[in-house]
Design a protein around this motif. Structure first.
Motif, PDB file in Angstrom:
ATOM      1  N   LEU A   6     -26.334 -45.623  17.646  1.00 14.92           N
ATOM      2  CA  LEU A   6     -27.603 -45.796  16.375  1.00 14.92           C
ATOM      3  C   LEU A   6     -28.081 -47.460  16.168  1.00 14.92           C
ATOM      4  O   LEU A   6     -28.498 -47.720  15.920  1.00 14.92           O
ATOM      5  CB  LEU A   6     -27.228 -44.994  14.843  1.00 14.92           C
ATOM      6  N   ASN A  43     -33.880 -50.518   6.884  1.00 13.34           N
ATOM      7  CA  ASN A  43     -35.153 -48.959   6.755  1.00 13.34           C
ATOM      8  C   ASN A  43     -35.495 -49.526   7.714  1.00 13.34           C
ATOM      9  O   ASN A  43     -36.134 -48.498   8.833  1.00 13.34           O
ATOM     10  CB  ASN A  43     -35.659 -48.538   5.428  1.00 13.34           C
ATOM     11  N   GLN A  45     -35.202 -48.763  11.491  1.00 15.54           N
ATOM     12  CA  GLN A  45     -35.265 -48.155  11.887  1.00 15.54           C
ATOM     13  C   GLN A  45     -36.406 -47.927  12.004  1.00 15.54           C
ATOM     14  O   GLN A  45     -36.824 -47.135  13.423  1.00 15.54           O
ATOM     15  CB  GLN A  45     -34.308 -46.739  10.935  1.00 15.54           C
ATOM     16  N   ASP A  46     -37.156 -47.703  11.209  1.00 12.17           N
ATOM     17  CA  ASP A  46     -38.947 -47.375  11.671  1.00 12.17           C
ATOM     18  C   ASP A  46     -39.097 -48.132  12.732  1.00 12.17           C
ATOM     19  O   ASP A  46     -39.812 -47.600  13.822  1.00 12.17           O
ATOM     20  CB  ASP A  46     -39.303 -47.361  10.443  1.00 12.17           C
ATOM     21  N   ILE A 102     -37.800 -46.585  16.069  1.00  6.12           N
ATOM     22  CA  ILE A 102     -38.537 -45.338  16.501  1.00  6.12           C
ATOM     23  C   ILE A 102     -39.754 -45.313  17.246  1.00  6.12           C
ATOM     24  O   ILE A 102     -40.536 -45.164  18.010  1.00  6.12           O
ATOM     25  CB  ILE A 102     -38.494 -44.209  15.223  1.00  6.12           C
ATOM     26  N   GLU A 103     -40.111 -46.869  16.492  1.00  5.43           N
ATOM     27  CA  GLU A 103     -41.535 -47.243  17.024  1.00  5.43           C
ATOM     28  C   GLU A 103     -41.634 -47.272  18.508  1.00  5.43           C
ATOM     29  O   GLU A 103     -41.937 -47.112  19.445  1.00  5.43           O
ATOM     30  CB  GLU A 103     -42.354 -48.083  16.892  1.00  5.43           C
ATOM     31  N   ARG A 157     -38.677 -46.538  20.541  1.00  4.24           N
ATOM     32  CA  ARG A 157     -38.427 -45.154  21.716  1.00  4.24           C
ATOM     33  C   ARG A 157     -40.180 -45.240  21.829  1.00  4.24           C
ATOM     34  O   ARG A 157     -39.551 -44.014  22.193  1.00  4.24           O
ATOM     35  CB  ARG A 157     -37.647 -44.731  21.058  1.00  4.24           C
ATOM     36  N   THR A 158     -40.831 -44.369  20.636  1.00  2.49           N
ATOM     37  CA  THR A 158     -41.709 -43.735  21.381  1.00  2.49           C
ATOM     38  C   THR A 158     -42.724 -44.264  22.456  1.00  2.49           C
ATOM     39  O   THR A 158     -43.666 -43.671  22.898  1.00  2.49           O
ATOM     40  CB  THR A 158     -42.683 -43.435  20.030  1.00  2.49           C
ATOM     41  N   LEU A 159     -43.162 -45.994  21.840  1.00  2.00           N
ATOM     42  CA  LEU A 159     -44.087 -46.136  22.739  1.00  2.00           C
ATOM     43  C   LEU A 159     -44.268 -47.410  23.666  1.00  2.00           C
ATOM     44  O   LEU A 159     -44.872 -47.984  24.463  1.00  2.00           O
ATOM     45  CB  LEU A 159     -44.597 -47.647  21.365  1.00  2.00           C
ATOM     46  N   SER A 179     -46.018 -52.240  18.170  1.00  2.00           N
ATOM     47  CA  SER A 179     -47.325 -53.152  16.783  1.00  2.00           C
ATOM     48  C   SER A 179     -47.798 -54.382  16.497  1.00  2.00           C
ATOM     49  O   SER A 179     -47.825 -55.197  16.090  1.00  2.00           O
ATOM     50  CB  SER A 179     -47.410 -52.192  15.508  1.00  2.00           C
ATOM     51  N   ARG A 212     -47.377 -46.750  12.535  1.00  2.00           N
ATOM     52  CA  ARG A 212     -47.729 -47.869  13.222  1.00  2.00           C
ATOM     53  C   ARG A 212     -47.997 -47.711  14.737  1.00  2.00           C
ATOM     54  O   ARG A 212     -48.260 -46.935  15.019  1.00  2.00           O
ATOM     55  CB  ARG A 212     -45.738 -49.156  13.898  1.00  2.00           C
ATOM     56  N   GLU A 213     -49.226 -49.260  14.860  1.00  6.62           N
ATOM     57  CA  GLU A 213     -50.100 -48.797  15.883  1.00  6.62           C
ATOM     58  C   GLU A 213     -50.210 -50.172  16.780  1.00  6.62           C
ATOM     59  O   GLU A 213     -50.481 -51.189  16.008  1.00  6.62           O
ATOM     60  CB  GLU A 213     -51.299 -48.660  15.586  1.00  6.62           C
ATOM     61  N   GLN A 221     -50.111 -45.416  18.954  1.00  7.07           N
ATOM     62  CA  GLN A 221     -49.308 -45.143  17.435  1.00  7.07           C
ATOM     63  C   GLN A 221     -48.190 -44.085  17.590  1.00  7.07           C
ATOM     64  O   GLN A 221     -47.670 -43.234  18.704  1.00  7.07           O
ATOM     65  CB  GLN A 221     -49.902 -43.415  16.718  1.00  7.07           C
ATOM     66  N   ALA A 222     -47.318 -44.969  16.999  1.00  5.96           N
ATOM     67  CA  ALA A 222     -46.011 -44.060  16.567  1.00  5.96           C
ATOM     68  C   ALA A 222     -46.074 -43.634  15.218  1.00  5.96           C
ATOM     69  O   ALA A 222     -46.246 -43.824  14.076  1.00  5.96           O
ATOM     70  CB  ALA A 222     -45.193 -45.080  16.740  1.00  5.96           C
ATOM     71  N   LEU A 266     -44.270 -42.491  11.916  1.00  7.92           N
ATOM     72  CA  LEU A 266     -42.742 -42.535  11.406  1.00  7.92           C
ATOM     73  C   LEU A 266     -42.934 -41.103  10.638  1.00  7.92           C
ATOM     74  O   LEU A 266     -41.547 -40.466  10.696  1.00  7.92           O
ATOM     75  CB  LEU A 266     -42.932 -43.212  10.358  1.00  7.92           C
ATOM     76  N   TYR A 267     -43.561 -40.549   9.911  1.00  8.19           N
ATOM     77  CA  TYR A 267     -43.382 -39.421   8.532  1.00  8.19           C
ATOM     78  C   TYR A 267     -44.671 -39.164   8.034  1.00  8.19           C
ATOM     79  O   TYR A 267     -46.161 -39.753   8.601  1.00  8.19           O
ATOM     80  CB  TYR A 267     -43.199 -40.489   7.158  1.00  8.19           C
ATOM     81  N   TYR A 307     -46.150 -50.713   7.165  1.00  8.50           N
ATOM     82  CA  TYR A 307     -46.467 -48.971   8.100  1.00  8.50           C
ATOM     83  C   TYR A 307     -48.023 -48.852   7.631  1.00  8.50           C
ATOM     84  O   TYR A 307     -48.771 -49.279   6.025  1.00  8.50           O
ATOM     85  CB  TYR A 307     -45.676 -48.360   8.226  1.00  8.50           C
ATOM     86  N   ARG A 338     -33.360 -42.278   2.559  1.00  4.54           N
ATOM     87  CA  ARG A 338     -34.278 -42.271   3.699  1.00  4.54           C
ATOM     88  C   ARG A 338     -33.665 -43.047   4.798  1.00  4.54           C
ATOM     89  O   ARG A 338     -34.234 -42.489   6.144  1.00  4.54           O
ATOM     90  CB  ARG A 338     -35.942 -43.321   3.136  1.00  4.54           C
ATOM     91  N   GLN A 352     -33.352 -41.224   8.792  1.00  3.99           N
ATOM     92  CA  GLN A 352     -34.343 -42.096  10.093  1.00  3.99           C
ATOM     93  C   GLN A 352     -32.727 -42.201  11.167  1.00  3.99           C
ATOM     94  O   GLN A 352     -33.612 -41.772  12.393  1.00  3.99           O
ATOM     95  CB  GLN A 352     -34.842 -43.623  10.059  1.00  3.99           C
ATOM     96  N   GLU A 365     -33.265 -39.009  12.917  1.00  2.02           N
ATOM     97  CA  GLU A 365     -35.016 -38.508  13.733  1.00  2.02           C
ATOM     98  C   GLU A 365     -34.317 -39.664  15.243  1.00  2.02           C
ATOM     99  O   GLU A 365     -34.586 -39.295  16.396  1.00  2.02           O
ATOM    100  CB  GLU A 365     -35.769 -39.508  13.105  1.00  2.02           C
ATOM    101  N   ILE A 366     -33.568 -41.300  14.921  1.00  2.04           N
ATOM    102  CA  ILE A 366     -33.362 -41.670  16.694  1.00  2.04           C
ATOM    103  C   ILE A 366     -32.133 -40.676  17.376  1.00  2.04           C
ATOM    104  O   ILE A 366     -32.716 -40.284  18.043  1.00  2.04           O
ATOM    105  CB  ILE A 366     -32.353 -43.046  16.047  1.00  2.04           C
ATOM    106  N   GLY A 395     -43.149 -37.130  18.407  1.00  2.00           N
ATOM    107  CA  GLY A 395     -43.102 -38.032  19.234  1.00  2.00           C
ATOM    108  C   GLY A 395     -43.057 -37.319  20.718  1.00  2.00           C
ATOM    109  O   GLY A 395     -42.043 -37.543  21.696  1.00  2.00           O
TER     110      GLY A 395
END
Lengths: 241, 241
Positions: free
Chosen positions: A75, A137, A140-141, A144-145, A147-149, A231, B65-66, B72-73, B75-76, B97, B136, B140, B143-144, B188
Motif C-alpha cells: 500500500l 485519502n 490513495q484516490d 487507484i487512478e 493503477r487504472t489508467l 488526469s 477522474r479523467e 476515466q478512472a 473511484l466510487y 474529483y 474512507r 481505499q 480497493e487497492i 476497474g
DNA sequence: CGAGGGTTTGAAGTGCATCAAATAGTGTGG
DNA sequence: CCACACTATTTGATGCACTTCAAACCCTCG
C-alpha cells in the motif's frame, strides 16, 4: 547524539509533527522509545491490538496487506519522518495493515493513547489529523487512478517524475530511493515487468539507467509519455514522494 | 412531502449525519437546496472551486477522474444518504474529483462554509469527520488490495458478497444496484470483461444470473473462490456497500 | 414497430505474469 | 585481494487475462 536530540531532529523534518503543539511533542518525547528494526523485521501485523504508533527515523518501511497464501499488496513504502500505524485509533485499536522493515530501520515508538488523548482534548490537533487523513485519502484516490489508467512504463515514469526536482526543465536525474524489487511491488507489478518496463522507458522517453541512478534526457518528453494517461498534468505538485 | 421532511428522511439514513449535532443539522436544513440532476449531468468537475457539498437523496452518482483523452478512472459510486465533495474543504476548496449522475438523481446541496465552520468550532464534529475520513481511507486501501490481488471474476464475486446478507449461509440472492457497465468501471474493468468474468463465475462458483438478479447457490463456494485472493475472510464486515 | 442503449459474443491483439536461467552486484571469510 | 555465497536484476520463452474492435442480440420505451 542523545535520545532527545535524535527525536527532535526527526520531528523537525516530519510534516506530521511540525504542526503539533509543543505540549504534545514533549509528552511524546518523554515516553518515546527508539526501536531498531533489522531488515525483514515485522513491526506489526494486520489486526494486531495496537498500543503504539511509529515515526521513522531511518530506513524504508513497507506497509502491506497479505492473503493466507502469502500474496502481498503493497500500500505504501514510508521513509524518514513519516508515521505508521496511527490510523489504528480509528479502527478499534487494530492495525489495518502490516508493516515490515525492508532494510535496517530505526523507529521511534510512541503511545497511541497519548495521541488519542491529544486529539480528543486539543481541537487544533484534531483538525491537523483531519488534514493528514484527508490528504492521505486523495493520495490513495490518485493511486487507484494510476493503477487504472497508466501502464507499467508510465507508472514508473510517473514515480521518477515525482522524485525529480519539480522545477527541472530539460535534463535532470534522480536516484531511486529503494531497490527495484520493492519499487515494483509499490507500483503493483512484478520485478521482471519492472525491469522490462524501465527498458521500454529508456527507449520511449530517452532515459539512461546506471544502477539506481536515472538520467532523464528531457523532462518534457518523459512527462508527455506518462502524464497523458493521467488526469493530472506535470508537474504534479499535489502528490508526495 | 415538504422539503424539510425530505431532508430529514435522508439524514435519518445517512451514516454521516446521524452523528452530527442537531444545531448543525438545523443550519443545514434551513439552507439546503434540493437539486435534480438528470442522467449524465455533471455535478462538478475536478478542480472546480467548491462552495457546496451534496447529500444524495436518490440515484447513483459516479465519482471519477479523467484524462484529457477522456479515459476515466471511477473511484466510487455513491448512493442514497452518502455525501460527495465534502473533502474539498481539505483541498484548498477545490474538488479533487468529478461527479456525474448516472441516472436521474436528487441531491441536497449544502454549504461547505457551514460544514467548515462546524468542524472548526465543534470538537465532536471534527472527531466525527476524522472517523469518516479515516474509514474512507482504509476502504481505499482495500480497493487497492482488491485490484492488486483479485482477478476480474473474483472482484465481481467480492462485490456480490458484500451486497448479500452477511448472515446468509448456503443459498441466497442479490440484485445488482446499478447497471453492469457502470459496475464494470467501478471494479476497474471493461464491460466485455465484466460480462465474460460473470459468466466464468456462474461456472466456477455456481451462480444463476437473470438480468440484474444474481442467485448464489452457496455462499461458502463463492466466498472461497473470491476471498482466497484477499487478506480478509468472509464475511468481510468492515467493508461497506 | 423501430430506435437506442445496455449486454453479450466472437476474433484477434497486447500487456503483464510466470517459470526458468543467466548475469550483475555485494558482502563475507580466507 | 580473491573466491564464494547470496541477493538483486535482467533476459528469454511461454501462457493467460484482459482489452480492443466489431457485430449481434436483447430489452425497453416512445
Amino acid at each position: 547524539m542523545t535520545h532527545n536530540d535524535a527525536f527532535r531532529q526527526i520531528i523537525a523534518q516530519s510534516s506530521f509533527f511540525q504542526k503539533c503543539g509543543s505540549n504534545f511533542l514533549e509528552k511524546c518525547e518523554s515516553e518515546s522509545q527508539l526501536i531498531k528494526a533489522p531488515k525483514n523485521k515485522i513491526v506489526f501485523i494486520t489486526g494486531d491490538h495496537a498500543q503504539r504508533f511509529y515515526v521513522i527515523r531511518s530506513g524504508w518501511i513497507k506497509v502491506f496487506r497479505e492473503t493466507e497464501e502469502g500474496e502481498q499488496a503493497v500500500l505504501y513504502v514510508l521513509g524518514e519522518g513519516e508515521i505508521i500505524g496511527e490510523c489504528a485509533i480509528f479502527n478499534d485499536n487494530k492495525y489495518p495493515y502490516s508493516a515490515e522493515a525492508t532494510e535496517d530501520c530505526e523507529l521511534f515508538s510512541l503511545s497511541l493513547a497519548v495521541l488519542r488523548a491529544e486529539i480528543d482534548s486539543n481541537h487544533a490537533m484534531a483538525i491537523h489529523m483531519l488534514n493528514t487523513q484527508a490528504k492521505r485519502n486523495w493520495v490513495q484516490d490518485r493511486e487507484i487512478e494510476h493503477r487504472t489508467l497508466q501502464n507499467a512504463p508510465q507508472r514508473i515514469g510517473c514515480f521518477i517524475l515525482r522524485h525529480a526536482n519539480p522545477s527541472a526543465k530539460g535534463k535532470t536525474s534522480i536516484q531511486l530511493p529503494f531497490d527495484k524489487t520493492l519499487l515494483a511491488a509499490r507500483l503493483g507489478m512484478q520485478p521482471e515487468t519492472f525491469s522490462r518496463a524501465l527498458s521500454k522507458l529508456k527507449t520511449e522517453a530517452n532515459l539512461t539507467v546506471k544502477g539506481s541512478i536515472i538520467e532523464i534526457e528531457d523532462v518534457g518528453t518523459l512527462s508527455k509519455y506518462c502524464c497523458s494517461a493521467c488526469s493530472s498534468t506535470y508537474p504534479c505538485e499535489d502528490l508526495p514522494q
